[in-house]
Enzyme design. Sequence first.
Site, PDB file in Angstrom:
ATOM      1  N   SER A 128       0.821  -1.196   0.000  1.00 43.87           N
ATOM      2  CA  SER A 128       0.000   0.000   0.000  1.00 43.87           C
ATOM      3  C   SER A 128       0.862   1.256   0.000  1.00 43.87           C
ATOM      4  O   SER A 128       1.927   1.291   0.607  1.00 43.87           O
ATOM      5  CB  SER A 128      -0.919   0.033   1.222  1.00 43.87           C
ATOM      6  OG  SER A 128      -1.673   1.232   1.247  1.00 43.87           O
ATOM      7  N   LYS A 182      -4.532  -6.691   3.783  1.00 48.90           N
ATOM      8  CA  LYS A 182      -4.535  -5.631   2.772  1.00 48.90           C
ATOM      9  C   LYS A 182      -5.961  -5.350   2.290  1.00 48.90           C
ATOM     10  O   LYS A 182      -6.336  -4.193   2.039  1.00 48.90           O
ATOM     11  CB  LYS A 182      -3.661  -6.036   1.575  1.00 48.90           C
ATOM     12  CG  LYS A 182      -3.657  -5.037   0.393  1.00 48.90           C
ATOM     13  CD  LYS A 182      -3.236  -3.638   0.832  1.00 48.90           C
ATOM     14  CE  LYS A 182      -2.812  -2.755  -0.337  1.00 48.90           C
ATOM     15  NZ  LYS A 182      -3.768  -2.564  -1.392  1.00 48.90           N
ATOM     16  N   HIS A 185      -7.536  -3.306   4.925  1.00 48.24           N
ATOM     17  CA  HIS A 185      -6.931  -1.972   4.779  1.00 48.24           C
ATOM     18  C   HIS A 185      -7.651  -1.170   3.705  1.00 48.24           C
ATOM     19  O   HIS A 185      -8.031  -0.016   3.901  1.00 48.24           O
ATOM     20  CB  HIS A 185      -5.449  -2.123   4.416  1.00 48.24           C
ATOM     21  CG  HIS A 185      -4.791  -0.893   3.872  1.00 48.24           C
ATOM     22  ND1 HIS A 185      -5.022  -0.435   2.587  1.00 48.24           N
ATOM     23  CD2 HIS A 185      -3.911  -0.022   4.414  1.00 48.24           C
ATOM     24  CE1 HIS A 185      -4.319   0.656   2.373  1.00 48.24           C
ATOM     25  NE2 HIS A 185      -3.636   0.932   3.463  1.00 48.24           N
ATOM     26  N   ASN A 186      -7.890  -1.796   2.564  1.00 51.40           N
ATOM     27  CA  ASN A 186      -8.562  -1.103   1.471  1.00 51.40           C
ATOM     28  C   ASN A 186     -10.015  -0.796   1.811  1.00 51.40           C
ATOM     29  O   ASN A 186     -10.551   0.236   1.404  1.00 51.40           O
ATOM     30  CB  ASN A 186      -8.495  -1.939   0.192  1.00 51.40           C
ATOM     31  CG  ASN A 186      -7.121  -1.874  -0.450  1.00 51.40           C
ATOM     32  OD1 ASN A 186      -6.133  -1.562   0.192  1.00 51.40           O
ATOM     33  ND2 ASN A 186      -7.045  -2.189  -1.728  1.00 51.40           N
ATOM     34  N   GLU A 189      -9.936   2.152   3.863  1.00 49.42           N
ATOM     35  CA  GLU A 189      -9.637   3.260   2.940  1.00 49.42           C
ATOM     36  C   GLU A 189     -10.918   3.755   2.267  1.00 49.42           C
ATOM     37  O   GLU A 189     -11.143   4.973   2.167  1.00 49.42           O
ATOM     38  CB  GLU A 189      -8.635   2.768   1.892  1.00 49.42           C
ATOM     39  CG  GLU A 189      -8.227   3.787   0.855  1.00 49.42           C
ATOM     40  CD  GLU A 189      -7.304   3.176  -0.178  1.00 49.42           C
ATOM     41  OE1 GLU A 189      -7.568   3.309  -1.400  1.00 49.42           O
ATOM     42  OE2 GLU A 189      -6.307   2.532   0.225  1.00 49.42           O
TER      43      GLU A 189
END
Length: 481
Positions: A128, A182, A185-186, A189
């Site tokens: 990222s 991840k 995480h996205n 986001e």
Amino acid sequence: MKANIGLIGLAVMGQNLVLNMNDNGYKVAVYNRTSTKVDDFLEGPAKGTEVIGAYSLEDLVEKLEAPRRVMLMVKAGSVVDDYIEKLIPLLSKGDIIIDGGNSLYSDTNRRTEYLAEKGLSYIGTGVSGGEEGARHGPSIMPGGNKAAWEAVKPIFQAISAKVDGQPCCEWVGDNGGGHYVKMVHNGIEYGDMQLICEAYQLLHEGLELSIDEIQAIFAEWNTGVLDSYLVEITANILAYKDEQGQPLLNYILDTAGQKGTGKWTGMNALDLGAPLTLIAESVFARCLSSQKDARVKAAEYLPKNKVAFSGDKAEMVQAIHDALYASKIISYAQGFQLMREAAKEYNWTLNYGDIALMWRGGCIIRSQFLGNIKQAYDSNPELDNLLLDDYFAAAMKQAEAGWRKAAILGIELSVPTPAFSSALAYYDGYRTARLPANLLQAQRDYFGAHSYERTDKPRGEFFHTDWTGHGGKTASSTYNV
């Protein structure tokens, strides 16, 4: 001298990771399906470096030291599987294939097991930080076959972002653990971006502030508890003027795209029965934005009753700040809670403090309070929910009044705030000892004989009522999330 690592896929992320590795003293061999990209890279951005070009997969593998490390920076999906199949006959036992794209964690589970049967190690790693992060230090979240970790650890930790001297890269977990983190995480986001957009719209449409006024507000917010990469770039975006000296933002079409990771996060939350309400609303907000033509028609057919704000603007700006902060905490609380559920379901050992540390630098969602998240999990690794940590509980208490004012403002002025509102509903629901699900269970038992538990009986004991007098005493199967 042979290369330390090979990389396949010279799009922007791949190129910048290669240059980053080169800067940190690692020799990299590169390959791209379109060979002219290799030439262009070597004669352009990589000119004068130690990077080596390869013009076939055989050539690439031949140029690597043992154990061979081959990193794929290609589109997620079947392309990854195609390259794996092509590489298998070229590699030897103990060699390592690394997938640095946004692959679905379940695909990484499958690939790790498949390659282990072939005597090869597989690492699926989230990367990222976008172009800038890849070039100067991303957040890296590796998972897969831990036997391969020591062979890639020096490279990954050298090129990753550093916070207080610590690399934003640590082993996440077995199989698809790295890509799962991840993915979450996205998802966070997605939530952060939607929350910022709702704050912007409340300020612009609700309080009728100019772009320049809003820019100053975001710049100021970035110096306090909202200090983060996304708030920082929002201030920069608001400051950007086009050739005519007008805010470029005013001319950007309001239809948002997505690449699927936010959707995957929401789908997995439904599978695990985890209440990921804010992130799900953020995905749906993008879906609604894509219906531009329909929205334009609806705006004419269903006009809003325009109501002007008449209160204290400075006070309301602070309320919107508090709403953004509190909702952002909810977004992370839900994301970390989802990871806890996944760890139980998939038998992963996830270190939530380390994950927070990995997100403190290099990545898109890096923000000031990730340090507080790390402290929370360092103090209590078994923490069920961030909202139960003293720091975050106090922050929510302080922000709550303003948060409610901002949500009410949106309702009164017909400004949509789905993420603010869903976050607030989750907060209220999470701290409600008795929800109306008792009525819901009664309804399910009435029409489907699904049964229910009683407050005056032990948990796990189910009952069925013949509500109509002619429904019978036999219960259907129970269903619990």
